[in-house]
Design an enzyme around this catalytic site. Structure first.
Site, PDB file in Angstrom:
ATOM      1  N   ASP A   1      25.929  -9.836  53.809  1.00 22.31           N
ATOM      2  CA  ASP A   1      26.103  -9.117  52.554  1.00 22.31           C
ATOM      3  C   ASP A   1      27.258  -8.125  52.620  1.00 22.31           C
ATOM      4  OD1 ASP A   1      24.131 -10.306  51.115  1.00 22.31           O
ATOM      5  OD2 ASP A   1      22.650  -8.708  51.363  1.00 22.31           O
TER       6      ASP A   1
ATOM      7  N   LYS B   1      27.189  -9.283  47.227  1.00 19.02           N
ATOM      8  CA  LYS B   1      27.219  -8.967  45.801  1.00 19.02           C
ATOM      9  C   LYS B   1      27.644  -7.511  45.625  1.00 19.02           C
ATOM     10  CE  LYS B   1      23.338 -12.075  44.838  1.00 19.02           C
ATOM     11  NZ  LYS B   1      23.160 -12.473  46.248  1.00 19.02           N
TER      12      LYS B   1
ATOM     13  N   MET C   1      20.837   2.374  43.643  1.00 20.49           N
ATOM     14  CA  MET C   1      21.678   1.758  42.606  1.00 20.49           C
ATOM     15  C   MET C   1      21.620   2.523  41.290  1.00 20.49           C
ATOM     16  SD  MET C   1      20.732  -2.222  43.492  1.00 20.49           S
ATOM     17  CE  MET C   1      18.981  -1.850  43.779  1.00 20.49           C
TER      18      MET C   1
END
Length: 502
Positions: A35, A57, A166
């Site tokens: 990742d 991502k 996030m």
């Protein structure tokens, strides 16, 4: 043969925070799918043959869809491969590990989950803010903040400690929701970007002030936010950002595989280390002279090692010879502590070592010894200073200088140097541990790229070479060893000690 998939938590950023189990499995991997937030340094743990495929991502930028990632894991496992899915933080905490495990289970693929240190736990430890603390917080809630309407802030917002993943770009809206549902605007709040890394960035405020601080600073994701009274403890417990080299980017120019000790020392003091090997150690062009010397090992009175590499390659040739260490009747001299340690690793004693870890110090150590007619073996690099053999011969010794290894400039050094020094931000400091590292760096990148970069030298010989090539040395080790070099760098940033002008 069916393979197996391991969903491994890589930790929050510091590559040393991966678990022992995760490291062991990674070292056995055939394929690694990693990742965006997995530390790049961990990829070096995988075997040379292993596939390394980025499937990360970022916000609105996905290398592959989640379904494609699952299919790649399944396909590789069906080929019998040991597959590592390397994920930032912990696979089961906002890492989509549950989705990938479900896909593997439905496909009948064997899998295993290896937990990792979550971003929340890492940030708590490296910013000095415990998530729970007796008298301040007995409960902690983790929530994702990229979709504000998806959370019931009237419930999760009441947690004594609230960790928001996030949620950086939406925090202004989240803060309004928290205040609307009863949290005081003066509740302490903290945002941390790149937690546990040397470029960790921290903003401290309150629910009322932190949104503006984030906007003013231009902080970008990835970042994690902690809300609660525990944030007040940072002033007392903030150990990481107080390390003497915290936030400094330091280039290490030692050969690949030999930079580990110096790099580890610098990282332990908070530095971000960029390894730029400017020398590569290779076998000798012709081993016949060394092999003849080993065949006549009993005839030597002294065996001198001027580097740990000399010890290594001498031993390799000895292992392939008909004789062994039992033939060694010579006394042993080592130029410095690293070389001495390499000798002592063979369960041999070092009889002589200079007080200063350079050729001049070695010769001074020999001053009390009668060398007339003594046979001396000196296995060393193909290109080296002739001071030692010439002076020993002048004192009456019969010196055999034999090539044990060669140092060459790596082919990729110029490209790597351009990538490191051609960006918007240059490193803070570069280290040179030998004249060869300086010469090869200048040949690859030129001296001009070091404008504005501090230069740390391991000793006067290296310093002289640097200055001859137009490089001004900012700090010089007073003890000519890796430890001495680290001490000089720490002094540069804590005491601003000027370099020697000699």
């Amino acid at each position: 043969m069916r393979g197996k998939v391991y969903l491994i938590g890589a930790g929050p950023g510091d590559p040393e925070l991966i678990t022992c189990k995760g490291r062991r499995i990674l070292e056995q991997a055939d394929s690694v799918l990693y990742d965006h937030l997995a530390p790049a340094a961990l990829l070096e743990l995988a075997p040379p043959h292993a596939e390394r495929l980025y499937v990360g991502k970022k916000k609105s930028v996905h290398a592959f869809s989640q379904e494609e990632v699952a299919r790649m894991l399944i396909e590789r496992a069906r080929r019998g491969l040991t597959v590592v899915r390397l994920k930032g933080g912990d696979p089961f905490l906002f890492g989509r590990g549950g989705e990938e495990a479900e896909a593997l289970a439905e496909a009948g693929i064997a899998f295993e989950i290896v937990p990792g240190v979550t971003a929340a736990a890492g940030i708590a430890a490296y910013s000095g803010v415990p998530l729970t603390h007796r008298g301040r917080s007995s409960a902690v809630t983790f929530v994702t903040g990229h979709e504000v309407d998806a959370a019931d802030w009237s419930k999760v917002g009441q947690a004594e400690t609230l960790v928001i993943f996030m949620g950086l770009t939406t925090f202004a809206e989240i803060a309004r929701e928290l205040v609307k549902h009863g949290r005081s605007p003066e509740t302490p709040a903290m945002a941390v970007r790149w937690g546990t890394r040397p470029d960790q960035e921290t903003l401290i405020g309150t629910l009322a002030t932190l949104p503006a601080l984030i906007a003013q600073s231009g902080m970008k994701p990835p970042a994690t936010i902690i809300v609660g009274n525990v944030v007040r403890l940072r002033e007392k417990l903030n150990w990481y950002e107080q390390l003497p080299l915290f936030g400094k980017q330091i280039v290490v120019t030692r050969a690949k595989g030999q930079a580990d000790a110096l790099s580890a020392r610098l990282r332990a003091l908070g530095a971000g280390v960029i390894e730029l090997p400017t020398i590569e150690i290779q076998p000798a062009a012709d081993y016949a002279p060394l092999d003849r010397a080993i065949a006549n090992l009993r005839s030597y009175d002294w065996l001198i090692f001027t580097s740990a590499n000399g010890v290594r390659y001498f031993l390799e040739r000895l292992d392939g010879a008909s004789t062994d260490l039992r033939a060694l009747g010579a006394r042993i001299c080592a130029i410095g502590p690293a070389t001495r340690a390499a000798v002592e690793a063979l369960h041999l004693k070092v009889d002589l070592m200079g007080k200063e870890y350079v050729a001049e110090g070695l010769l001074e150590a020999f001053a009390a010894h009668d060398l007339a007619g003594k046979r001396v073996l000196l296995p060393r690099a193909a290109v080296a200073r002739d001071l030692v053999p010439a002076e020993l011969a002048r004192r009456g010794a019969l010196v055999d200088v034999v090539e044990a290894y060669r140092t060459v400039a790596p082919e990729q050094a110029a490209q790597q140097a351009n990538e490191i020094f051609g960006g918007a931000r240059k490193p803070d400091c570069i280290t040179f541990t030998s004249s060869s590292t300086v010469q090869n760096f200048v040949a690859a990148a030129g001296a001009a790229v070091l404008a504005g970069v501090a230069v740390a030298s391991i000793g006067p010989i290296t310093t002289r070479t640097a200055r001859d090539l137009g490089i001004e040395v900012t700090a010089e080790a007073s003890v000519f060893s890796a430890d001495g070099l680290v001490e000089a760098i720490v002094g540069l940033y804590t005491e601003m000690t000027p370099p020697s002008s000699e």
